[in-house]
Design an enzyme around this catalytic site. Structure first.
Site, PDB file in Angstrom:
ATOM      1  CE  LYS A  22      -4.501  -1.541   1.547  1.00 43.56           C
ATOM      2  NZ  LYS A  22      -5.489  -0.860   2.466  1.00 43.56           N
ATOM      3  CG  ASN A 152      -4.056   7.801  23.337  1.00 39.80           C
ATOM      4  OD1 ASN A 152      -3.169   6.968  22.924  1.00 39.80           O
ATOM      5  ND2 ASN A 152      -5.169   7.683  24.213  1.00 39.80           N
ATOM      6  CB  ALA A 159      -7.148  11.903  21.415  1.00 39.11           C
ATOM      7  CG  HIS A 165      -3.953  15.067  25.860  1.00 42.16           C
ATOM      8  ND1 HIS A 165      -5.284  15.440  24.379  1.00 42.16           N
ATOM      9  CD2 HIS A 165      -4.695  13.820  26.568  1.00 42.16           C
ATOM     10  CE1 HIS A 165      -5.875  14.825  25.548  1.00 42.16           C
ATOM     11  NE2 HIS A 165      -5.492  13.835  25.766  1.00 42.16           N
ATOM     12  CD  GLU A 307      -4.604  -8.191  12.285  1.00 41.78           C
ATOM     13  OE1 GLU A 307      -5.369  -8.590  13.058  1.00 41.78           O
ATOM     14  OE2 GLU A 307      -3.624  -7.678  11.204  1.00 41.78           O
TER      15      GLU A 307
END
Ligand code: ZN
Ligand code: ZN
Length: 331
Positions: A22, A152, A159, A165, A307
């Site tokens: 990709k 995040n 987030a 942050h 996964e």
């Protein structure tokens, strides 16, 4: 042919599905549009957060009021509780303990519209200093064995607030992933009397195949067996086991970190991402076997059943290609 690759440090296998190779444009990442609304991290709203633990603000400027350039406070909805003892107990064959820990938030800038990639260099350096000071301080608490710094960015990366942050969690245990890296690094050291991360850095600098960027003190590489497209590691070139080593300077680290984030923004259309700082646990201290580093992963693919069930990742972008796209990104 897809390729199975083994990470030389923890021995985790990944699948690089080369033929699906990709390109950056194939990843549709929901761009991080700022939605607006009330923001507890914006100046003027200090009263809505728990009182600050530390802040960078001009001398004389009172705490918990505007004027700061960076603010650290406890997370209003902490994953772990700071008060109490560990209360380690057994229940038959099972072990348990109280959810004790510290959960803090570093607000990186008063400006709601900037990101860690776009704040001034000095502000990015200050974020690293805040991590340093908080890690050094939390280390004094004997209940804690590890401090994990992570970020995040973007809703898809976890987030819940859009104002940029970074978070810090101090833990009474060493997280499994860190333990795996640590044990593997120790084994390599016992066997070869060399740090495996130093070995990886030397080889990547020599071959250049997965090298993304380097400055005087740091190197950014696409790891040989990345779990996800564009996974990137930043490591100090000289062996250093702890992020909180004395005599620190953060200008070069801030430079390489912001550069990588801007490259992500440029070629992946401001993707959501996570990063973590992996450093030697307090108990191991300064040592010859572990090498602290930052791992960054743009959130481009989803963790699916395979996964989840196997701990085995399928990655559609070979790291040699992602490193090339990153090197060529015009920022
Ligand atoms: Zn804000
Ligand atoms: Zn090393």
């Amino acid at each position: 042919m897809p390729e199975l690759r083994k990470d030389p440090i923890v021995g985790r296998w990944v699948i690089i599905s080369v033929e699906r190779g990709k390109r950056p444009s194939d990843f549709v990442s929901p761009s991080q549009r700022k939605k607006g609304g009330f923001c507890p991290f914006c100046p003027g709203n200090e009263y809505t957060t728990p009182p600050e633990i530390m802040a960078f603000r001009p001398p004389g400027s009172p705490g918990n009021s505007p004027g700061w350039t960076l603010r650290v406070m406890p997370n209003k909805f902490p994953a772990l509780q700071i008060y109490g003892d560990l209360g380690k107990t057994g229940e038959g064959i099972f072990d348990k303990m109280n959810g004790i820990g510290a959960h803090e938030v570093i607000v990186e800038t008063p400006d709601h519209n900037l990101s860690l990639a776009t704040i001034p260099a000095k502000a990015a350096e200050d974020v690293l200093w805040a991590c340093y000071y908080r890690m050094t301080d939390l280390r004094k608490d004997e209940r804690f064995k590890y401090v994990l710094v992570f970020k995040n960015e973007g809703e898809a990366a976890g987030a819940t607030l859009e104002h940029t942050h970074t978070q810090i969690i101090a833990l009474p245990i060493i997280p499994k992933l860190v333990k795996e890296e640590l044990d593997a690094a120790k084994r390599h050291y016992e066997f070869k009397e060399r740090c495996i991360f130093c070995d990886v850095i030397n080889q990547e600098l020599e071959s250049g195949k997965r090298l993304i960027y380097e400055n005087a003190g740091y190197v950014a590489i696409a790891p040989f067996a990345p779990r996800a497209p564009f996974e990137t590691w930043i490591l100090p070139k000289k062996h250093e086991s702890m992020f909180t080593a004395p005599d620190k300077s953060f200008s070069e680290l801030a430079e390489i970190l912001q550069r990588i984030l801007r490259q992500f923004d440029r070629i992946l259309d401001t993707p959501p991402y996570n990063f973590v700082i992996h450093t030697s646990p307090f108990h191991d201290g300064v040592n010859d076997y572990y090498h602290w580093h930052i791992e960054l992963v743009p959130k481009l693919t989803k963790i699916a059943g395979f996964e989840w069930g196997s701990g085995f990742y399928i990655n559609p972008t070979p790291p040699e290609e992602s490193a090339k796209f990153m090197r060529e990104a015009k920022i």
